[in-house]
Design a protein around this motif. Sequence first.
Motif, short mmCIF file in Angstrom:
data_model
loop_
_atom_site.label_atom_id
_atom_site.label_comp_id
_atom_site.label_asym_id
_atom_site.label_seq_id
_atom_site.Cartn_x
_atom_site.Cartn_y
_atom_site.Cartn_z
N THR A 197 -64.36 -110.97 87.93
CA THR A 197 -63.05 -110.32 87.82
C THR A 197 -61.97 -111.26 87.28
O THR A 197 -60.86 -110.81 87.00
N LEU A 198 -62.28 -112.54 87.13
CA LEU A 198 -61.29 -113.50 86.68
C LEU A 198 -60.94 -113.32 85.21
O LEU A 198 -61.82 -113.01 84.39
N PRO A 199 -59.68 -113.51 84.84
CA PRO A 199 -59.32 -113.49 83.41
C PRO A 199 -60.09 -114.58 82.68
O PRO A 199 -60.16 -115.71 83.14
N GLY A 200 -60.68 -114.24 81.56
CA GLY A 200 -61.43 -115.22 80.79
C GLY A 200 -62.91 -115.25 81.12
O GLY A 200 -63.68 -115.96 80.47
N ALA A 201 -63.33 -114.46 82.13
CA ALA A 201 -64.75 -114.45 82.49
C ALA A 201 -65.61 -114.05 81.31
O ALA A 201 -66.68 -114.62 81.08
N TYR A 281 -62.74 -118.78 82.77
CA TYR A 281 -61.39 -118.72 83.33
C TYR A 281 -60.68 -120.05 83.14
O TYR A 281 -59.51 -120.11 82.76
N MET A 282 -61.41 -121.14 83.40
CA MET A 282 -60.83 -122.47 83.25
C MET A 282 -60.45 -122.73 81.80
O MET A 282 -59.41 -123.33 81.51
N SER A 283 -61.30 -122.28 80.88
CA SER A 283 -61.02 -122.44 79.45
C SER A 283 -59.75 -121.70 79.05
O SER A 283 -58.91 -122.22 78.30
N LEU A 284 -59.61 -120.48 79.57
CA LEU A 284 -58.43 -119.68 79.25
C LEU A 284 -57.16 -120.32 79.79
O LEU A 284 -56.11 -120.33 79.12
N PRO A 289 -61.93 -125.51 74.99
CA PRO A 289 -63.13 -124.70 74.76
C PRO A 289 -64.17 -124.88 75.87
O PRO A 289 -64.29 -125.98 76.44
N VAL A 290 -64.91 -123.82 76.15
CA VAL A 290 -65.95 -123.89 77.18
C VAL A 290 -66.93 -125.01 76.88
O VAL A 290 -67.41 -125.71 77.78
#
Length: 496
Positions: A197-201, A281-284, A289-290
């Motif tokens: 559900t996290l943004p960027g998932a 999510y962390m990348s966003l 970049p991932v």
Amino acid sequence: MSKDKNEWGSNMSFILAMIGSAVGLGNIWRYPYVLYSNGGGAFYIPYIVAILIMGIPFLILEYGVGYNFKSSFSKALTKISSKWEYLGWLLPVAVFMIMIYYSAILGWDGIYIFMSFFKGWGADPNAYFTSTLLHASDSYTGLASFVPLIAVSMIVGWVIIWFISHRDLEKGLGRVSKVLVPALFIIMVIIVGFSLTLPGASVGLAELFHPNWSLLTDFGIWMAAFGQIVFSLSLGMSIAFTYASYTKDDADLVTNTISIALANSLFENFAALGVFSILGYMSLQSGIPVADIVTQGTGLVFIVYPTVFNVLGQWAYVLGPLFFFTVYLAGLTSILSTIEPLSFSIQNKFGLTRKRTMTILIIVGAICSMIYATSYGSNVLGYVDTFINQIALLLGVVLECIIFAWVFKAEKLIDFMNARSKTIKLGKWWLVIVKYILPIFITVVWIGGIIDVVNSATFDQLVFTIIIAAILLIATLIFTLLPAKSSDWNETEERV
């Protein structure tokens, strides 16, 4: 001779204990990276092939021979041929060495469970882990620098392991597996469900599953797939053999093998969803970049995840403890299995009770593990892990496969296993795999591991590798040469 009843109370106890052994730290911090770095979605082709032609067939072989002898690994190999007793001790001792360094990782994670309630790692998780917690030193002089907090956390882990392991098999490991393994899966479902559900998932998942079909022609991706299955399912570590020797007479080992392999595969792929959803999510959030964030091993668990929790807001105080508790459960269920092969072998040869054997081994293991509670401990851990997994165990797997398939004669198991199987039936296809395909593939993976170690090893690593190898070989020799104290050491009733 020990009168302990080393037998599972039910088939479910065996299945859950075996799943607990297979589902470990490698599923959480190793597999997602292997999947990502070896072609993403394209990796599933060699991955599935590896499960079908190595994972399941080899587990069936281990289970079949273990069930046939109903004895420890060392006793069975001695029965097959006395000249193989050395190998019968080599693998259990090597697996016990894994247990010793796993206790350090368990100790680190135990500390992080408490830290996660208030983000005690601070604004720089990397500095906290390497400097504040580990007091990491790149010089072997760090062996003289003791870290009390890590030592205490490790000792707590050893006490938990002793409390479970020294009891009768079903009352200890059997009952605990029925609680820990379902809890492990339930908590992972919660973590992954929230992560999705996290943004960027979607960004992270797109990176994970984006297939690079061109890599299918690269031998490396196939070696990675077979290596992953060896490590993930604990193939050839004498654990599956030992657990099968504890089963009841009516066990359907072929069906159990499929269930265990499927559960392990589902867990590690499910874990990959959570890992890359969080990395997305962390990348966003960071704009990085991932590909520049993704890592494996301790870096993923103790640095990347705390970094994510730092920017996750209030949910981090729920997700953080859940995650580190999950890692602890995964480590605990695996570590409990690593003491069984050596313990059962000692009980068989020297006639000690399970309680006394476990107590002695855990005291010895706890003392030896204190090397990992030093400033140079994390370096030593890396050296031991590399040597045991990429050199010692894979060699043992090759030899075990040859002995079970050729010397013992795997064909003797077919009618015996088929009579109890409710799913697939073994035939010539299985013999071809275990006699020819498996030894070749595992030998190739083993050679690749040696080449990788030689090419990447530092001088310190080579020195410690020689020391670790000497310790393993000498300990194995001692167990082999010591005279048996049990009157029935050379007496084994075979079932086929």
